[in-house]
Design a protein around this motif. Structure first.
Motif, PDB file in Angstrom:
ATOM      1  N   PRO A 181       0.799  -1.235   0.000  1.00  0.00           N
ATOM      2  CA  PRO A 181       0.000   0.000   0.000  1.00  0.00           C
ATOM      3  C   PRO A 181       0.828   1.280   0.000  1.00  0.00           C
ATOM      4  O   PRO A 181       0.338   2.323  -0.412  1.00  0.00           O
ATOM      5  N   VAL A 182       2.086   1.237   0.465  1.00  0.00           N
ATOM      6  CA  VAL A 182       2.837   2.491   0.577  1.00  0.00           C
ATOM      7  C   VAL A 182       3.883   2.685  -0.517  1.00  0.00           C
ATOM      8  O   VAL A 182       4.671   3.627  -0.470  1.00  0.00           O
ATOM      9  N   ALA A 183       3.882   1.810  -1.521  1.00  0.00           N
ATOM     10  CA  ALA A 183       4.829   1.986  -2.638  1.00  0.00           C
ATOM     11  C   ALA A 183       4.584   3.345  -3.291  1.00  0.00           C
ATOM     12  O   ALA A 183       3.456   3.684  -3.647  1.00  0.00           O
ATOM     13  N   GLY A 184       5.638   4.141  -3.420  1.00  0.00           N
ATOM     14  CA  GLY A 184       5.533   5.450  -4.069  1.00  0.00           C
ATOM     15  C   GLY A 184       4.982   6.560  -3.199  1.00  0.00           C
ATOM     16  O   GLY A 184       4.767   7.680  -3.669  1.00  0.00           O
ATOM     17  N   MET A 185       4.740   6.295  -1.916  1.00  0.00           N
ATOM     18  CA  MET A 185       4.202   7.318  -1.016  1.00  0.00           C
ATOM     19  C   MET A 185       5.312   8.154  -0.395  1.00  0.00           C
ATOM     20  O   MET A 185       6.445   7.710  -0.261  1.00  0.00           O
ATOM     21  N   THR A 186       4.941   9.360   0.028  1.00  0.00           N
ATOM     22  CA  THR A 186       5.857  10.191   0.810  1.00  0.00           C
ATOM     23  C   THR A 186       5.979   9.594   2.213  1.00  0.00           C
ATOM     24  O   THR A 186       5.156   8.761   2.621  1.00  0.00           O
ATOM     25  N   ASP A 187       6.980  10.032   2.972  1.00  0.00           N
ATOM     26  CA  ASP A 187       7.159   9.541   4.350  1.00  0.00           C
ATOM     27  C   ASP A 187       5.925   9.841   5.201  1.00  0.00           C
ATOM     28  O   ASP A 187       5.481   9.004   5.991  1.00  0.00           O
ATOM     29  N   ALA A 188       5.377  11.049   5.031  1.00  0.00           N
ATOM     30  CA  ALA A 188       4.198  11.435   5.827  1.00  0.00           C
ATOM     31  C   ALA A 188       2.998  10.555   5.471  1.00  0.00           C
ATOM     32  O   ALA A 188       2.265  10.096   6.355  1.00  0.00           O
ATOM     33  N   VAL A 208      -1.162  -7.575   5.193  1.00  0.00           N
ATOM     34  CA  VAL A 208      -0.456  -6.547   4.428  1.00  0.00           C
ATOM     35  C   VAL A 208       0.836  -7.119   3.872  1.00  0.00           C
ATOM     36  O   VAL A 208       1.684  -7.603   4.630  1.00  0.00           O
ATOM     37  N   VAL A 209       0.993  -7.092   2.547  1.00  0.00           N
ATOM     38  CA  VAL A 209       2.257  -7.470   1.911  1.00  0.00           C
ATOM     39  C   VAL A 209       3.032  -6.179   1.667  1.00  0.00           C
ATOM     40  O   VAL A 209       2.499  -5.236   1.084  1.00  0.00           O
ATOM     41  N   GLU A 210       4.280  -6.131   2.135  1.00  0.00           N
ATOM     42  CA  GLU A 210       5.013  -4.865   2.025  1.00  0.00           C
ATOM     43  C   GLU A 210       6.521  -5.085   2.020  1.00  0.00           C
ATOM     44  O   GLU A 210       7.014  -6.073   2.563  1.00  0.00           O
ATOM     45  N   HIS A 211       7.251  -4.144   1.392  1.00  0.00           N
ATOM     46  CA  HIS A 211       8.717  -4.161   1.386  1.00  0.00           C
ATOM     47  C   HIS A 211       9.298  -3.112   2.327  1.00  0.00           C
ATOM     48  O   HIS A 211      10.441  -3.218   2.751  1.00  0.00           O
ATOM     49  N   ASP A 212       8.513  -2.083   2.618  1.00  0.00           N
ATOM     50  CA  ASP A 212       9.001  -0.938   3.384  1.00  0.00           C
ATOM     51  C   ASP A 212       9.064  -1.281   4.881  1.00  0.00           C
ATOM     52  O   ASP A 212       8.048  -1.379   5.556  1.00  0.00           O
ATOM     53  N   MET A 213      10.293  -1.463   5.386  1.00  0.00           N
ATOM     54  CA  MET A 213      10.465  -1.910   6.772  1.00  0.00           C
ATOM     55  C   MET A 213      10.062  -0.850   7.792  1.00  0.00           C
ATOM     56  O   MET A 213       9.600  -1.177   8.886  1.00  0.00           O
ATOM     57  N   THR A 214      10.218   0.432   7.440  1.00  0.00           N
ATOM     58  CA  THR A 214       9.782   1.508   8.344  1.00  0.00           C
ATOM     59  C   THR A 214       8.274   1.407   8.552  1.00  0.00           C
ATOM     60  O   THR A 214       7.765   1.519   9.671  1.00  0.00           O
ATOM     61  N   PHE A 215       7.566   1.168   7.461  1.00  0.00           N
ATOM     62  CA  PHE A 215       6.106   1.030   7.511  1.00  0.00           C
ATOM     63  C   PHE A 215       5.709  -0.211   8.310  1.00  0.00           C
ATOM     64  O   PHE A 215       4.811  -0.155   9.158  1.00  0.00           O
ATOM     65  N   VAL A 216       6.387  -1.333   8.062  1.00  0.00           N
ATOM     66  CA  VAL A 216       6.083  -2.576   8.787  1.00  0.00           C
ATOM     67  C   VAL A 216       6.290  -2.374  10.291  1.00  0.00           C
ATOM     68  O   VAL A 216       5.487  -2.823  11.109  1.00  0.00           O
ATOM     69  N   ARG A 217       7.343  -1.641  10.644  1.00  0.00           N
ATOM     70  CA  ARG A 217       7.596  -1.359  12.069  1.00  0.00           C
ATOM     71  C   ARG A 217       6.455  -0.528  12.657  1.00  0.00           C
ATOM     72  O   ARG A 217       6.022  -0.763  13.787  1.00  0.00           O
ATOM     73  N   ALA A 233      10.505 -17.446   8.551  1.00  0.00           N
ATOM     74  CA  ALA A 233      10.510 -17.021   9.959  1.00  0.00           C
ATOM     75  C   ALA A 233       9.195 -16.311  10.259  1.00  0.00           C
ATOM     76  O   ALA A 233       8.514 -15.835   9.354  1.00  0.00           O
ATOM     77  N   GLU A 234       8.853 -16.251  11.541  1.00  0.00           N
ATOM     78  CA  GLU A 234       7.605 -15.618  11.954  1.00  0.00           C
ATOM     79  C   GLU A 234       7.764 -15.078  13.360  1.00  0.00           C
ATOM     80  O   GLU A 234       8.411 -15.697  14.196  1.00  0.00           O
ATOM     81  N   GLY A 235       7.169 -13.919  13.604  1.00  0.00           N
ATOM     82  CA  GLY A 235       7.228 -13.331  14.940  1.00  0.00           C
ATOM     83  C   GLY A 235       7.263 -11.818  14.864  1.00  0.00           C
ATOM     84  O   GLY A 235       6.960 -11.231  13.824  1.00  0.00           O
ATOM     85  N   ALA A 236       7.646 -11.176  15.969  1.00  0.00           N
ATOM     86  CA  ALA A 236       7.773  -9.717  15.988  1.00  0.00           C
ATOM     87  C   ALA A 236       8.872  -9.300  15.016  1.00  0.00           C
ATOM     88  O   ALA A 236       9.788 -10.069  14.732  1.00  0.00           O
ATOM     89  N   LEU A 237       8.793  -8.073  14.512  1.00  0.00           N
ATOM     90  CA  LEU A 237       9.765  -7.612  13.521  1.00  0.00           C
ATOM     91  C   LEU A 237      11.195  -7.691  14.056  1.00  0.00           C
ATOM     92  O   LEU A 237      12.108  -8.119  13.341  1.00  0.00           O
ATOM     93  N   ASP A 238      11.399  -7.307  15.308  1.00  0.00           N
ATOM     94  CA  ASP A 238      12.750  -7.374  15.881  1.00  0.00           C
ATOM     95  C   ASP A 238      13.272  -8.805  15.910  1.00  0.00           C
ATOM     96  O   ASP A 238      14.453  -9.055  15.663  1.00  0.00           O
ATOM     97  N   HIS A 239      12.376  -9.738  16.190  1.00  0.00           N
ATOM     98  CA  HIS A 239      12.747 -11.153  16.252  1.00  0.00           C
ATOM     99  C   HIS A 239      13.162 -11.669  14.871  1.00  0.00           C
ATOM    100  O   HIS A 239      14.225 -12.273  14.723  1.00  0.00           O
ATOM    101  N   VAL A 240      12.329 -11.400  13.853  1.00  0.00           N
ATOM    102  CA  VAL A 240      12.666 -11.918  12.524  1.00  0.00           C
ATOM    103  C   VAL A 240      13.844 -11.158  11.908  1.00  0.00           C
ATOM    104  O   VAL A 240      14.631 -11.723  11.155  1.00  0.00           O
ATOM    105  N   SER A 241      13.981  -9.882  12.265  1.00  0.00           N
ATOM    106  CA  SER A 241      15.099  -9.075  11.734  1.00  0.00           C
ATOM    107  C   SER A 241      16.446  -9.568  12.237  1.00  0.00           C
ATOM    108  O   SER A 241      17.480  -9.341  11.602  1.00  0.00           O
ATOM    109  N   ALA A 242      16.418 -10.214  13.400  1.00  0.00           N
ATOM    110  CA  ALA A 242      17.667 -10.717  13.994  1.00  0.00           C
ATOM    111  C   ALA A 242      17.994 -12.137  13.534  1.00  0.00           C
ATOM    112  O   ALA A 242      19.071 -12.656  13.840  1.00  0.00           O
ATOM    113  N   ASP A 243      17.086 -12.766  12.788  1.00  0.00           N
ATOM    114  CA  ASP A 243      17.299 -14.138  12.319  1.00  0.00           C
ATOM    115  C   ASP A 243      18.349 -14.132  11.200  1.00  0.00           C
ATOM    116  O   ASP A 243      18.148 -13.477  10.168  1.00  0.00           O
TER     117      ASP A 243
END
Length: 253
Positions: A181-188, A208-217, A233-243
């Motif tokens: 949903p946020v592809a091509g959007m401004t930060d705001a 939600v399928v997404e690539h933008d990690m700031t948005f996912v957070r 992997a599955e879980g909280a973003l911090d958990h999967v980001s550390a995998d």
């Protein structure tokens, strides 16, 4: 398939062992995923991980070669066509917004509201008090109440994405599938989109399928990482980001 499986009966969406091939290419390999009623889930993963194919399986656009896909514990989606699945309450928003450019923002919501009811009423703009209330609710949620009389063609890219989310919401699906949903959007706009999806998720289930990690957070939900057609992997973003495996195949790129 037996309904004695408590994971199945208590889930809104249940995918188990889903595999599908296209001309010998395995798009999904034993994919399993369970979504609880009222849950919002983020799906991430590299291109070709199977994210779009998974959405196609859920909406009936693609049929699995093997595996189970159930909605609300009882509906076998693999046996149903796309129209029947939509009627069950599964709505999908594609990456590129498809709104009625020549209509006003309000009329876009009105047409969506009546899409499954009386198209003639929509054409002649006959709206009752209940529908007007519903339109107001949707416009407030998607932050476009002050833009209701503008032509959809005049909206920014981000606002068009919100309008399409609103058109989906107007049909009050039990499950919303939202693709990038946020592809091509401004930060705001990205932050506002996370906010409005969190609001929607209070009384709807959302994938939600997404690539933008700031948005996912910002969504602050459980994350499922797909890779080569199955769950890595599955879980909280911090958990999967550390995998280490997730870093290797996705985040490290």
């Amino acid at each position: 398939m037996t309904n004695l499986n408590p994971t199945l009966t208590n889930s809104l969406l249940y995918l188990d062992g889903i595999s599908v091939s296209f001309d010998g290419y395995k798009a999904l390999r034993g994919l399993s995923l369970v979504l609880a009623p009222g849950e919002m889930r983020a799906i991430i993963g590299p291109n070709g991980a199977g994210k779009t194919t998974m959405m196609d399986i859920i909406t009936g656009k693609t049929k699995p070669d093997e595996g189970d896909v159930y909605f609300a514990g009882t509906h076998d989606l693999s046996t149903m066509d796309e129209a029947s699945i939509a009627e069950l309450g599964i709505g999908r928003k594609f990456q590129k917004p498809t709104v009625f450019e020549s209509h006003t923002v309000e009329d876009n919501i009105l047409l969506a509201l009546k899409a499954s009811r009386a198209p003639l009423d929509a054409l002649f703009n006959r709206t009752g008090p209940e529908q007007r209330t519903r339109i107001d609710e949707v416009l407030s949620t998607i932050r476009l109440k002050d833009h209701r009389h503008r032509s959809a063609s005049d909206l920014s890219h981000g606002q068009k994405q919100w309008l399409e989310i609103g058109m989906l919401l107007a049909q009050d699906p039990k499950l919303l599938l939202v693709d990038e949903p946020v592809a091509g959007m401004t930060d705001a706009e990205t932050l506002t989109t996370a906010e409005l999806l969190r609001e929607i998720a209070r009384d709807h289930s959302v994938v939600v399928v997404e690539h933008d990690m700031t948005f996912v957070r910002e969504l602050d939900v459980k994350v499922t990482v797909l890779h080569e057609g199955s769950v890595l992997a599955e879980g909280a973003l911090d958990h999967v980001s550390a995998d280490p495996r997730v870093i290797e195949v996705y985040l490290g790129r």
